[in-house]
Write an enzyme that holds these catalytic residues in place. Structure first.
Site, PDB file in Angstrom:
ATOM      1  N   ASP A  44       0.840  -1.200   0.000  1.00  0.00           N
ATOM      2  CA  ASP A  44       0.000   0.000   0.000  1.00  0.00           C
ATOM      3  C   ASP A  44       0.878   1.254   0.000  1.00  0.00           C
ATOM      4  O   ASP A  44       0.371   2.373  -0.060  1.00  0.00           O
ATOM      5  CB  ASP A  44      -1.027  -0.009   1.144  1.00  0.00           C
ATOM      6  CG  ASP A  44      -0.386  -0.032   2.518  1.00  0.00           C
ATOM      7  OD1 ASP A  44       0.852  -0.135   2.615  1.00  0.00           O
ATOM      8  OD2 ASP A  44      -1.145   0.050   3.515  1.00  0.00           O
ATOM      9  N   SER A  45       2.214   1.061   0.026  1.00  0.00           N
ATOM     10  CA  SER A  45       3.144   2.163  -0.231  1.00  0.00           C
ATOM     11  C   SER A  45       2.860   2.789  -1.589  1.00  0.00           C
ATOM     12  O   SER A  45       3.322   3.896  -1.878  1.00  0.00           O
ATOM     13  CB  SER A  45       4.594   1.661  -0.188  1.00  0.00           C
ATOM     14  OG  SER A  45       4.749   0.500  -0.981  1.00  0.00           O
ATOM     15  N   ASP A  83      -1.034  -6.118  -0.231  1.00  0.00           N
ATOM     16  CA  ASP A  83      -1.342  -5.488   1.055  1.00  0.00           C
ATOM     17  C   ASP A  83      -2.844  -5.298   1.222  1.00  0.00           C
ATOM     18  O   ASP A  83      -3.541  -4.905   0.274  1.00  0.00           O
ATOM     19  CB  ASP A  83      -0.692  -4.095   1.103  1.00  0.00           C
ATOM     20  CG  ASP A  83       0.505  -4.061   2.031  1.00  0.00           C
ATOM     21  OD1 ASP A  83       0.627  -4.947   2.903  1.00  0.00           O
ATOM     22  OD2 ASP A  83       1.325  -3.135   1.872  1.00  0.00           O
ATOM     23  N   LYS A 113      -1.076  -9.355   2.946  1.00  0.00           N
ATOM     24  CA  LYS A 113      -0.325  -8.888   4.118  1.00  0.00           C
ATOM     25  C   LYS A 113      -1.183  -7.914   4.891  1.00  0.00           C
ATOM     26  O   LYS A 113      -1.891  -7.089   4.290  1.00  0.00           O
ATOM     27  CB  LYS A 113       0.978  -8.203   3.695  1.00  0.00           C
ATOM     28  CG  LYS A 113       1.736  -7.599   4.875  1.00  0.00           C
ATOM     29  CD  LYS A 113       3.148  -7.209   4.515  1.00  0.00           C
ATOM     30  CE  LYS A 113       3.298  -5.881   3.823  1.00  0.00           C
ATOM     31  NZ  LYS A 113       2.759  -4.715   4.568  1.00  0.00           N
ATOM     32  N   GLU A 115      -1.121  -5.366   8.645  1.00  0.00           N
ATOM     33  CA  GLU A 115      -0.266  -4.792   9.690  1.00  0.00           C
ATOM     34  C   GLU A 115      -0.888  -5.009  11.063  1.00  0.00           C
ATOM     35  O   GLU A 115      -2.101  -4.886  11.226  1.00  0.00           O
ATOM     36  CB  GLU A 115      -0.107  -3.279   9.448  1.00  0.00           C
ATOM     37  CG  GLU A 115       0.563  -2.952   8.129  1.00  0.00           C
ATOM     38  CD  GLU A 115       0.753  -1.451   7.909  1.00  0.00           C
ATOM     39  OE1 GLU A 115       0.468  -0.655   8.837  1.00  0.00           O
ATOM     40  OE2 GLU A 115       1.179  -1.083   6.806  1.00  0.00           O
ATOM     41  N   GLU A 182       9.591  -4.164  10.224  1.00  0.00           N
ATOM     42  CA  GLU A 182       9.988  -2.874   9.648  1.00  0.00           C
ATOM     43  C   GLU A 182      10.566  -1.946  10.725  1.00  0.00           C
ATOM     44  O   GLU A 182       9.909  -1.666  11.741  1.00  0.00           O
ATOM     45  CB  GLU A 182       8.781  -2.207   8.965  1.00  0.00           C
ATOM     46  CG  GLU A 182       9.130  -0.850   8.365  1.00  0.00           C
ATOM     47  CD  GLU A 182       8.150  -0.339   7.324  1.00  0.00           C
ATOM     48  OE1 GLU A 182       7.225  -1.088   6.943  1.00  0.00           O
ATOM     49  OE2 GLU A 182       8.331   0.810   6.879  1.00  0.00           O
TER      50      GLU A 182
HETATM   51  O1  KIV Z   1       3.617  -1.088   1.629  1.00  0.00           O
HETATM   52  C1  KIV Z   1       4.766  -1.520   1.568  1.00  0.00           C
HETATM   53  O2  KIV Z   1       5.496  -1.316   0.586  1.00  0.00           O
HETATM   54  C2  KIV Z   1       5.273  -2.298   2.685  1.00  0.00           C
HETATM   55  C3  KIV Z   1       6.730  -2.600   2.697  1.00  0.00           C
HETATM   56  C4  KIV Z   1       7.482  -1.384   3.045  1.00  0.00           C
HETATM   57  C5  KIV Z   1       7.046  -3.735   3.598  1.00  0.00           C
HETATM   58  O3  KIV Z   1       4.534  -2.641   3.551  1.00  0.00           O
END
Ligand code: KIV
Length: 275
Positions: A44-45, A83, A113, A115, A182
């Site tokens: 989600d970056s 994500d 993924k 968090e 992280e």
């Molecule tokens: O969103 C993302 O790119 C991430 C990585 C930095 C692990 O969660």
């Protein structure tokens, strides 16, 4: 051969480091895949590096599905993890399972993924019960940027480090297949990696993790808005792109592009027959 969560576990068991990068589109995923990357995260970056937001909080399920579809088409071998965006798994276990399912069935990801630690154990159990592999994410979890008061290293004190270790144990017990660590101190990440049986994937957490991940724009010099200490610039693709853009603009201005070899010719009489 397509990598799976079993590949990741085998690599940890054999002491082989796991390489991961983010990608958000078909062409980049294909380049990373052909280079031999083990896993690709559609992070989600993308909210920051692709869409220009200040943080990841505005990213939606539709954004994630759109980008995951493109990456999945480009990743012939790499394991594709998508994500779960902010608020897609926080409201109810049912909604978490439904949204994880959309990333698999509509996006084409192999795993998701999310968090957080023990507070999401029920969601992780329910998602894995639906046969969807879950990667956990501890430490500096960017969706908690407001709660943390900024993007800050986590787990520096004994109490904070203990909470992360306990969370890692809880994620493994809930069925997670791997955990991103992280921005936590290297000594703590190494201890967690030795303690849990599933692979840890570090970002800013030292060499003692079972694998590493970076945001590809960071490691290629394509995103200048933040310069975290843990990022190594492996190439200056941003400079290469700007040089290319400038050369193009110069040639368009000078009318030296397009040249004869870039143009198509018509039949001999085509021009004179026009009326
Ligand atoms: O969103 C993302 O790119 C991430 C990585 C930095 C692990 O969660």
């Amino acid at each position: 051969m397509k990598n799976t969560i079993t590949t990741f576990q085998r690599m940890k068991d054999n002491g082989q480091p796991i390489s991961m990068l983010t990608a958000y589109d078909y062409s980049t995923a294909k380049l990373e895949d052909e280079a031999g990357i083990n896993g690709i995260l559609v992070g989600d970056s993308l909210g920051m590096v692709m869409l220009g937001y200040d943080d990841t909080l505005k990213v939606t399920m539709d954004d994630m599905i759109h980008h995951t579809k493109a990456v999945a088409r480009g990743a012939a071998n790499a394991l594709v993890v998508a994500d779960m965006p902010y608020m897609s798994y926080h409201i109810s276990v049912e909604q978490a399972v439904e949204n994880a399912g959309r990333l698999i069935t509509q996006g084409g990801a192999q795993a998701v993924k999310l968090e957080g630690g023990v507070e999401f154990a029920n969601e992780i159990r329910a998602i894995t019960r639906a046969s969807i592999p879950v990667m956990g994410h501890l430490g500096l979890t960017p969706q908690s940027v407001n709660a943390f008061g900024g993007f800050k290293v986590q787990g520096k004190t004994a109490e904070a480090a203990q909470r992360i270790l306990d969370d890692a144990r809880a994620l493994e017990a809930a069925g997670a297949f791997a955990i991103v660590l992280e921005c936590i101190p290297a000594t703590i990440a190494e201890r967690i990696s030795a303690e849990v049986h599933i692979p840890t994937i570090g970002i800013g957490s030292g060499a003692g993790c079972d694998g590493q991940i970076l945001v590809y724009q960071d490691m290629l010099g394509l995103y200048g808005n933040l310069a975290p200490k843990f990022v190594k610039r492996f190439a200056d693709a941003g400079q290469v792109m700007q040089d290319g853009f400038r050369a193009y603009i110069d040639e368009v201005s000078a009318r030296t592009f397009p040249a004869a070899e870039h143009t198509f010719s018509a039949a001999d009489d085509a021009l004179e027959k026009l009326y």
